[in-house]
Design an enzyme around this catalytic site. Structure first.
Site, PDB file in Angstrom:
ATOM      1  N   GLU A 131       0.642  -6.900  10.684  1.00  0.00           N
ATOM      2  CA  GLU A 131       1.983  -7.289  10.603  1.00  0.00           C
ATOM      3  C   GLU A 131       2.779  -6.298  11.167  1.00  0.00           C
ATOM      4  O   GLU A 131       2.847  -5.213  10.914  1.00  0.00           O
ATOM      5  CB  GLU A 131       2.278  -7.713   9.304  1.00  0.00           C
ATOM      6  N   ALA A 176      19.433   8.982  17.772  1.00  0.00           N
ATOM      7  CA  ALA A 176      19.506  10.231  16.905  1.00  0.00           C
ATOM      8  C   ALA A 176      20.478  10.302  15.759  1.00  0.00           C
ATOM      9  O   ALA A 176      21.303   9.575  16.123  1.00  0.00           O
ATOM     10  CB  ALA A 176      19.779  11.483  17.823  1.00  0.00           C
ATOM     11  N   PHE A 191      14.692   3.066  20.103  1.00  0.00           N
ATOM     12  CA  PHE A 191      14.452   4.023  19.071  1.00  0.00           C
ATOM     13  C   PHE A 191      14.676   5.551  19.765  1.00  0.00           C
ATOM     14  O   PHE A 191      13.939   6.376  19.416  1.00  0.00           O
ATOM     15  CB  PHE A 191      12.839   3.718  18.864  1.00  0.00           C
ATOM     16  N   CYS A 232       7.822   1.895   5.268  1.00  0.00           N
ATOM     17  CA  CYS A 232       6.973   2.038   6.128  1.00  0.00           C
ATOM     18  C   CYS A 232       6.815   3.141   6.966  1.00  0.00           C
ATOM     19  O   CYS A 232       5.659   3.821   6.688  1.00  0.00           O
ATOM     20  CB  CYS A 232       7.049   0.680   7.182  1.00  0.00           C
ATOM     21  N   THR A 246       0.895  -1.128  -0.170  1.00  0.00           N
ATOM     22  CA  THR A 246       0.133   0.005   0.114  1.00  0.00           C
ATOM     23  C   THR A 246       0.859   1.171  -0.176  1.00  0.00           C
ATOM     24  O   THR A 246       1.016   1.781   1.086  1.00  0.00           O
ATOM     25  CB  THR A 246      -0.803   0.016   1.353  1.00  0.00           C
TER      26      THR A 246
END
Ligand code: UGA
Length: 438
Positions: free
Chosen positions: A148, A257, A254, A265, A85
């Site tokens: 997913e 930096a 996460f 995605c 998509t």
């Protein structure tokens, strides 16, 4: 169970192989015969650690086949829709052409007891619309949604042992029960291992996926915003991330930096989310994602500026080694890659860029044939006026600054992933520039 997987791209190919490995009989369906031939031979059409082994192991069992003929989906009880998509051209919205086409082609193959399961990342509301289309066709099949969460580079592990499962089910009790039963059977191994399961409605399951990616993008841009502040105050964003990361409510993951996020995605999902929220009259609820996107894009400008500074403001014809092209290590994916973008921007400024990557050269060359690709690290580094590291592959991350010092013309390094120890590089005579580090 007999399973069909429509779409054998990143998501579908790994999912099909994982399902076969778990004991199901699987047919993977795609329109691209070259991809199907490769998969059938056990060759992964893209770089993904562990996938070739998984394909070969699944093939040996005889439980995994591939076909370009949608009629081969007939007879399967569960049909996964795993097509892409992408972002629509000229818009933030997701392009649902492939999802809609996959469902339309599948409809004539469906039997009364079948369950169609959406896996693609879609705007909230899509599952409800597709469920109506499946019902209207009259086969008796029902629809469920099962987002997913696999990460490129860890796709095999994430598919075989997911960290959670989400089943989005129909508002009709019978259809919901059939969807849940089928999915429980598909994921029997993971469920027996106590994998957390959330059983919910269509809308929640669709939103879980986009909000997870929006949250991850926000976390990365948050720390990159702190890097911008660190840059004008002399603070060190990596130490700041360590310190706030010790708070278990925040967590260190996460909070890396650097040059920012890319890939197929996160960027398109936050944009698709903004577009969908706007359609729903709730644009303001996720308006902050525009800022998340903007912070992310500014980091690329910052890396380019660091390179120009390292070249004393005169980039024309200077040699710059760009280490990395993939959007992250352990992947050959260059979709929306910050690394590739930096290389292209430098080239546009007249820099003599020499780019390298252990896996992504071929994919990058296809989109940007104008770049000067070097197969080896030494070749890229030789006589460089500056070195910019933008994808933290181990071979770049653990470079010995003293060892490579002899290869370059000028010891100027830009650490686009804040992966290096500045003291070690400075001790070896380099001028070090990180992102949000003094
Ligand atoms: C992402 C999500 O992490 C998966 O859970 C999700 O299933 C997948 O998208 C998807 O929607 O299919 P992926 O795109 O493979 O997975 O990559 P990530 O590991 O999330 O990394 C995304 C980008 O963020 C990379 O460019 C990476 O370099 C960057 N990043 C990551 C940072 O800049 N800093 C960090 O601290 C972490």
């Amino acid at each position: 169970m007999r399973i069909s997987v429509i779409g054998c791209g990143y998501l579908g190919a790994v999912h099909a192989a994982a399902m076969a490995e778990l004991g199901h009989e699987v047919v993977g369906i795609d329109v691209d015969p070259v991809k199907l031939d490769a998969l059938a031979r056990g060759d992964a059409p893209f770089f993904e650690p562990g996938l070739p082994e998984l394909l070969i192991s699944a093939r040996k069992t005889g439980r995994l086949t591939f076909s370009s003929d949608i009629a081969q989906a007939r007879g399967a009880q569960v049909h996964f829709i795993a097509v892409g998509t992408p972002q629509k051209r000229g818009s933030y919205a997701a392009d649902l052409t492939y999802v809609d086409a996959a469902v339309e082609q599948l409809l004539p193959q469906l039997s009364p007891n079948d369950v169609v399961v959406g896996k693609s990342t879609v705007p909230v509301g899509t599952a409800g619309r597709l469920a109506e289309r499946v019902a209207e066709h009259g086969s008796g099949a029902v629809l469920a949604w099962n987002p997913e969460f696999l990460r490129e580079g860890f796709a095999v592990k994430d598919s075989l042992t997911p960290d959670r499962l989400v089943f989005g089910l129909s508002p009709e009790p019978d259809a919901a029960a059939r969807g849940e039963q089928a999915l429980r059977e598909v994921y029997a191994t993971a469920l027996a291992d106590d994998t957390p399961l959330v059983v919910t409605d269509y809308a929640t399951s669709e939103l879980v996926k986009v909000s997870a990616n929006a949250f991850l993008a926000t976390k990365i841009s948050f720390i990159n915003a702190m890097a911008e502040i660190a840059e004008v105050t002399g603070a060190d964003v990596t130490q700041l991330a360590d310190a706030i990361g010790f708070d278990v409510r925040i967590g260190r993951r996460f909070l890396g930096a650097g040059v920012g996020f890319g890939g197929g995605c996160l960027p398109k999902d936050i944009r698709g989310f903004m577009a969908r929220a706007e359609e729903l009259g709730r644009g303001e609820s996720v308006a902050f994602l525009k800022e998340i996107d903007a912070i992310n894009m500014r980091r690329r400008d910052r890396v380019v500026q660091h390179v120009i500074d390292a070249l004393d403001g005169e980039p024309y014809n200077k040699r710059v080694a760009v280490l990395g092209l993939a959007f992250k290590p352990h992947s050959d994916d260059v979709r929306d890659s910050p690394a590739l973008d930096v290389a292209v921007r430098l080239k546009g400024l007249g820099v003599d860029v020499r780019v390298t990557d252990p896996e992504a050269i071929e994919n990058a060359r296809r989109i940007h044939p104008q770049l000067d690709y070097r197969e080896t690290l030494d070749d890229a580094l030789r006589d460089a006026d500056a070195v910019v590291m933008v994808t933290e592959w181990d071979e770049y991350r653990y470079l010995d600054p003293a060892e490579v010092a002899g290869l370059v013309a000028n010891r100027q390094v830009i650490d686009g992933r804040n992966s290096y120890d500045p003291a070690a590089w400075r001790a070896a005579g380099w001028t070090y520039r990180g992102l949000g580090r003094p």
